[in-house]
Design an enzyme around this catalytic site. Structure first.
Site, short mmCIF file in Angstrom:
data_model
loop_
_atom_site.label_atom_id
_atom_site.label_comp_id
_atom_site.label_asym_id
_atom_site.label_seq_id
_atom_site.Cartn_x
_atom_site.Cartn_y
_atom_site.Cartn_z
N ASP A 185 83.92 -54.94 21.77
CA ASP A 185 85.27 -54.86 22.32
C ASP A 185 85.88 -53.46 22.27
O ASP A 185 87.08 -53.31 22.40
CB ASP A 185 86.19 -55.83 21.59
CG ASP A 185 86.37 -55.49 20.12
OD1 ASP A 185 85.55 -54.70 19.59
OD2 ASP A 185 87.30 -56.00 19.50
N GLU A 186 85.06 -52.44 22.12
CA GLU A 186 85.62 -51.10 21.97
C GLU A 186 84.66 -50.07 22.53
O GLU A 186 83.44 -50.22 22.46
CB GLU A 186 85.88 -50.82 20.48
CG GLU A 186 86.60 -49.53 20.21
CD GLU A 186 86.97 -49.41 18.73
OE1 GLU A 186 87.55 -48.38 18.36
OE2 GLU A 186 86.67 -50.36 17.95
#
Length: 341
Positions: A94-95
């Site tokens: 998610d990053e």
């Protein structure tokens, strides 16, 4: 990404929008994977014990994690990002860090990425812009959800001077406690402490590094290719298990999952290891290295099983795991290593 796992679940269950939603397992030792911002208002965050979360927010809707879906949606997000920016370093599901130096107007480019991610995937994200990874990371967290914050290093020092040192990635609870014991309770105080003093407290490497963090100094480069060094699978039991008869089937299941993933990724490793965490939270690891890399179930299971039987855990076990390491290695000498932590 903003509460990524929750965001994926809300795409499937839009009727839950605006409600406190918690993604967590169901066992007595389960912890929260992530929580919606509505649930966070009740003190429910990632790594909060699920039992405690249910007490803190009894009206929350609990959903078991679905990592296959999260991985699939993560690929969609990163495909969108890479369509707009050439140099991208993906960090987890998610990053990601984006190198915007090629753009004449980097803020406008970042806004285009942000809009494209939401338009294409329906998922929200926050963006931080800075001269280095550390500033960008902290800026991206500063105004979640749906944040967009651009800071220089000096602006970051000023904005976060009153925050606790634990705000920064790399300063964990134990280090924060040690800083507090020395009277250092804010990033501003840490930033103005001399390297000599920090070296006296924390050693010649860690001490000055903490000072640089507090001053938002970071010279790490974007890594567009991140080679995985290992792949592992582990599970925490709902109740402590004792004896090889109970532990071997659990280790076998994890080994099957691990080998299936390695074969799917066409990855192999020379070092096979196990991890055992006892009921008193002490952790023991055992590992053995081979002359040639492997990823087949028969080879990995043979070694993992032998390591477990040689260890023959003398105490009840709360967690067991299996690992194949050295995925980035080509050749190495045959060796046996025993690691106890």
């Amino acid at each position: 990404m903003d509460a990524f796992y929750v965001g994926v679940e809300l795409r499937r269950r839009p009727e839950l929008r605006g409600k406190p939603v918690v993604v967590a397992g169901t066992g007595p030792r389960a912890v929260v994977t992530t929580a919606s911002y509505e649930a966070r208002q009740f003190g429910v965050y990632s790594a909060t014990p699920a039992a405690r979360a249910r007490v803190a927010c009894p009206q929350a809707i609990f959903i078991p994690p679905d990592f296959d879906s999260y991985r699939a949606r993560s690929r969609e997000v990163m495909d969108v990002v890479r369509a707009h920016v050439e140099r991208v370093e993906v960090v987890g599901l998610d990053e990601a860090y984006l190198d915007l130096s090629e753009f004449e107007r980097p803020r406008a480019a970042a806004r285009r990425v942000k809009a494209a991610v939401t338009e294409t995937t329906g998922l929200g994200c926050s963006i931080g812009i800075g001269p280095n990874k550390l500033v960008a990371k902290v800026a991206s967290d500063a105004e979640k959800p749906n944040g967009f914050v651009a800071l220089t290093a000096e602006q970051a020092r000023q904005r976060f001077a009153g925050e606790r040192p634990g705000l920064l990635p790399g300063i964990g609870p134990k280090t924060a406690e040690r800083l507090q014991a020395q009277g250092i309770e804010t990033l501003g105080a840490l930033a103005t402490t001399s390297d000599d003093q920090l070296s006296e407290w924390f050693g010649g490497r860690l001490g000055p590094w903490l000072g640089r963090l507090a001053r938002f100094e970071d010279d790490r480069a974007i890594e567009t290719v991140r080679l995985a060094k290992s792949e592992s699978r582990a599970t925490t039991f709902d109740y402590d298990l004792r004896g090889l008869d109970a532990l071997e089937p659990q280790l076998r299941r994890l080994t099957e999952e691990l080998c299936a993933t390695l074969q799917r990724q066409q990855a192999s490793g020379r070092t096979i290891g196990i991890k055992v965490r006892y009921d008193d939270f002490s952790t023991v690891t055992r590992a053995r290295s081979l002359a040639e890399p492997v990823n087949d179930l028969e080879s990995v299971w043979r070694i993992a099983l032998d390591l477990l039987r040689r260890l023959d855990p003398p105490r009840p076990v709360r967690l067991i795991g299996v690992r194949v390491a050295g995925l980035d290695e080509q050749v190495a000498d045959d060796q046996l290593s025993l690691l106890v932590r």
